[in-house]
Scaffold this motif. Sequence first.
Motif, PDB file in Angstrom:
ATOM      1  N   TRP A 290       0.820  -1.166  -0.012  1.00 27.54           N
ATOM      2  CA  TRP A 290      -0.136   0.018   0.135  1.00 27.54           C
ATOM      3  C   TRP A 290       0.988   1.286   0.077  1.00 27.54           C
ATOM      4  N   PHE A 291       0.304   2.325  -0.407  1.00 29.06           N
ATOM      5  CA  PHE A 291       0.743   3.682  -0.228  1.00 29.06           C
ATOM      6  C   PHE A 291      -0.026   4.414   1.078  1.00 29.06           C
ATOM      7  N   GLY A 292       0.455   5.083   1.704  1.00 30.48           N
ATOM      8  CA  GLY A 292      -0.270   5.801   3.032  1.00 30.48           C
ATOM      9  C   GLY A 292       0.537   7.032   3.369  1.00 30.48           C
ATOM     10  N   VAL A 293      -0.177   7.758   4.085  1.00 32.23           N
ATOM     11  CA  VAL A 293       0.123   9.188   4.655  1.00 32.23           C
ATOM     12  C   VAL A 293       0.223   8.921   6.196  1.00 32.23           C
ATOM     13  N   MET A 294       1.388   9.297   6.655  1.00 32.47           N
ATOM     14  CA  MET A 294       1.466   9.262   8.134  1.00 32.47           C
ATOM     15  C   MET A 294       2.195  10.671   8.759  1.00 32.47           C
ATOM     16  N   ALA A 295       1.739  10.762  10.074  1.00 33.18           N
ATOM     17  CA  ALA A 295       2.217  12.068  10.854  1.00 33.18           C
ATOM     18  C   ALA A 295       3.200  11.615  11.858  1.00 33.18           C
ATOM     19  N   PRO A 296       3.930  12.519  12.576  1.00 30.33           N
ATOM     20  CA  PRO A 296       4.574  12.226  13.696  1.00 30.33           C
ATOM     21  C   PRO A 296       3.798  11.896  14.680  1.00 30.33           C
ATOM     22  N   ALA A 297       4.523  10.949  15.854  1.00 32.19           N
ATOM     23  CA  ALA A 297       3.710  10.514  16.889  1.00 32.19           C
ATOM     24  C   ALA A 297       3.267  11.721  17.886  1.00 32.19           C
ATOM     25  N   LYS A 298       2.200  11.788  18.374  1.00 34.56           N
ATOM     26  CA  LYS A 298       1.497  12.614  19.463  1.00 34.56           C
ATOM     27  C   LYS A 298       0.897  13.986  18.562  1.00 34.56           C
ATOM     28  N   THR A 299       0.608  13.762  17.227  1.00 39.09           N
ATOM     29  CA  THR A 299       0.066  14.756  16.422  1.00 39.09           C
ATOM     30  C   THR A 299      -1.570  14.855  17.043  1.00 39.09           C
ATOM     31  N   PRO A 300      -1.974  16.139  17.263  1.00 39.20           N
ATOM     32  CA  PRO A 300      -3.252  16.076  17.977  1.00 39.20           C
ATOM     33  C   PRO A 300      -4.249  15.477  17.257  1.00 39.20           C
ATOM     34  N   ARG A 301      -5.360  14.825  17.716  1.00 35.47           N
ATOM     35  CA  ARG A 301      -6.279  14.057  17.182  1.00 35.47           C
ATOM     36  C   ARG A 301      -7.063  14.815  16.050  1.00 35.47           C
ATOM     37  N   ALA A 302      -7.437  16.079  16.486  1.00 34.85           N
ATOM     38  CA  ALA A 302      -8.081  17.112  15.824  1.00 34.85           C
ATOM     39  C   ALA A 302      -7.228  17.216  14.149  1.00 34.85           C
ATOM     40  N   ILE A 303      -5.904  17.561  14.440  1.00 34.78           N
ATOM     41  CA  ILE A 303      -5.467  17.657  13.223  1.00 34.78           C
ATOM     42  C   ILE A 303      -5.352  16.345  12.171  1.00 34.78           C
ATOM     43  N   VAL A 304      -5.128  15.375  13.035  1.00 31.64           N
ATOM     44  CA  VAL A 304      -5.185  13.954  12.014  1.00 31.64           C
ATOM     45  C   VAL A 304      -6.402  13.754  11.508  1.00 31.64           C
ATOM     46  N   ALA A 305      -7.710  13.923  12.378  1.00 33.18           N
ATOM     47  CA  ALA A 305      -8.828  13.801  11.729  1.00 33.18           C
ATOM     48  C   ALA A 305      -9.078  14.956  10.499  1.00 33.18           C
ATOM     49  N   ARG A 306      -8.679  16.058  10.715  1.00 37.37           N
ATOM     50  CA  ARG A 306      -8.728  17.121   9.376  1.00 37.37           C
ATOM     51  C   ARG A 306      -7.897  16.512   8.322  1.00 37.37           C
ATOM     52  N   LEU A 307      -6.739  16.119   8.458  1.00 37.22           N
ATOM     53  CA  LEU A 307      -5.958  15.623   7.166  1.00 37.22           C
ATOM     54  C   LEU A 307      -6.687  14.228   6.741  1.00 37.22           C
ATOM     55  N   ALA A 308      -7.251  13.459   7.512  1.00 37.97           N
ATOM     56  CA  ALA A 308      -7.788  12.335   6.977  1.00 37.97           C
ATOM     57  C   ALA A 308      -9.034  12.532   6.184  1.00 37.97           C
ATOM     58  N   GLY A 309      -9.845  13.456   6.647  1.00 44.49           N
ATOM     59  CA  GLY A 309     -11.006  14.032   6.239  1.00 44.49           C
ATOM     60  C   GLY A 309     -10.558  14.542   4.502  1.00 44.49           C
ATOM     61  N   GLU A 310      -9.435  15.471   4.767  1.00 45.70           N
ATOM     62  CA  GLU A 310      -9.363  15.943   3.483  1.00 45.70           C
ATOM     63  C   GLU A 310      -8.648  15.005   2.434  1.00 45.70           C
ATOM     64  N   LEU A 311      -8.067  13.968   3.002  1.00 44.93           N
ATOM     65  CA  LEU A 311      -7.240  12.735   1.985  1.00 44.93           C
ATOM     66  C   LEU A 311      -8.787  11.979   1.544  1.00 44.93           C
ATOM     67  N   ASP A 312      -9.835  11.812   2.309  1.00 47.66           N
ATOM     68  CA  ASP A 312     -10.939  11.048   1.855  1.00 47.66           C
ATOM     69  C   ASP A 312     -11.663  11.824   0.837  1.00 47.66           C
ATOM     70  N   GLY A 313     -11.527  13.226   0.860  1.00 48.63           N
ATOM     71  CA  GLY A 313     -12.289  14.142  -0.112  1.00 48.63           C
ATOM     72  C   GLY A 313     -11.461  13.898  -1.384  1.00 48.63           C
ATOM     73  N   VAL A 314     -10.029  14.163  -1.373  1.00 51.24           N
ATOM     74  CA  VAL A 314      -9.298  13.869  -2.510  1.00 51.24           C
ATOM     75  C   VAL A 314      -9.693  12.341  -3.125  1.00 51.24           C
ATOM     76  N   MET A 315      -9.595  11.404  -2.577  1.00 49.71           N
ATOM     77  CA  MET A 315      -9.863  10.152  -2.958  1.00 49.71           C
ATOM     78  C   MET A 315     -11.054   9.927  -3.407  1.00 49.71           C
ATOM     79  N   ALA A 316     -12.300  10.737  -3.064  1.00 48.64           N
ATOM     80  CA  ALA A 316     -13.414  10.603  -3.637  1.00 48.64           C
ATOM     81  C   ALA A 316     -13.533  11.249  -5.159  1.00 48.64           C
ATOM     82  N   GLU A 317     -12.560  11.930  -5.404  1.00 41.40           N
ATOM     83  CA  GLU A 317     -12.573  12.805  -6.741  1.00 41.40           C
ATOM     84  C   GLU A 317     -12.354  11.707  -7.807  1.00 41.40           C
ATOM     85  N   ARG A 318     -13.331  11.663  -9.019  1.00 41.73           N
ATOM     86  CA  ARG A 318     -13.237  10.804  -9.952  1.00 41.73           C
ATOM     87  C   ARG A 318     -12.015  10.865 -10.900  1.00 41.73           C
ATOM     88  N   GLU A 319     -11.433  11.777 -10.988  1.00 39.97           N
ATOM     89  CA  GLU A 319     -10.096  11.960 -11.662  1.00 39.97           C
ATOM     90  C   GLU A 319      -9.051  11.354 -10.972  1.00 39.97           C
TER      91      GLU A 319
END
Length: 363
Positions: A290-319
């Motif tokens: 697989w290919f994936g995105v990771m952040a450093p340990a102890k990254t705040p949950r709110a930031i991780v959730a924001r990044l994951a949400g934006e990546l999910d939006g990117v992966m929903a794009e048909r192009e």
Amino acid sequence: MSEVRNLSRLWRGKAKCAPRLPAAAAARRWLPSLLCLVALGGATLASAVPARPALAGTQPLARSMSFPDRPMRLIVPFPAGGVADAVARMLAERLSARLGVPVEVDNRPGSAGTIAGDVVAKASSDGHTLLFHQANMLIQPGLEPVPYDVVRDFTPVARVATTPLFLVIDARLPMRTPDQWMTAVRSSPGSYSYGYGQPGSPSHLYAEYAVRGLRGGVPLVTGKGEAAVVQEMLAGRISACFCSFAAVQGQVKSGGLRLIGVTGVARSPLAPLVPTLQESGQDGYAAAAWFGVMAPAKTPRAIVARLAGELDGVMAEREVRSRLQAAGLTPLRDSPEAFATAIRSESIQWQVILRDVPIAQEP
């Protein structure tokens, strides 16, 4: 400053009533401070919570609310060019548009990805430095010492694509199923060979695992990348490989190579008629590439959730999905929790394979 001092006393429940002001003037005077109080934890003016603990507890929240506040880096352990780098650059471009700040791709190839991993493991946990890596990072610690712990030093954000590995054979051979192939290899090990393009990769480990315990051994041939392995197969010098669909799709279509099985727990949408090795009774091939995105340990949950949400939006794009599929990848909409689970389970699977087939590092 008098408003600040009085507001601090009011926070503690000790302030005296302020002089009455006209409604509009009072609103202008106190509204900014009231909004700050709400942001600092949703407390009301009547709250008697001590000021210092409340303010200390809001620091991660305040940091996440301002994220991102400067350009970001996506550290990539691959050289510029190639499929992995292209995927990373596409993600960086889309994330930049969604987050409103530049996202720069920083290529740090070398040492089987550990250079890039070490940069991110030691980076600030504010979400502005991310790692784009592949499943190889779960294998490398079993081959040599690495300067980080994958579970302890990183926070999973999301996988964006899987790269199913197909068991591919020279189409001039008569075998059509994994069982037929393995029967032939067991009966005459020296007559067949496996190729792989990168030492320590899932392709390499699966090739080693496939020939474990065979008397006399089966030759394993290292090529300089999957493209070189494919050319050796077409020339008849290598019998089989565990290769990505992108590397072999043209030759499969033209009839030079044949897909007879695929790794993972489910069939690949890239070739849905090809059975999994697990379906064919071949255990031990469940871990995915697989290919994936990771952040450093102890990254705040709110930031991780924001990044994951934006990546999910990117992966929903048909192009985006179309471009990944054209590159032989399977797009994946993932969550931090699912990614963390995959890391834990697949780390165990790879270590079991490494235990069964000890692999010496190549010079």
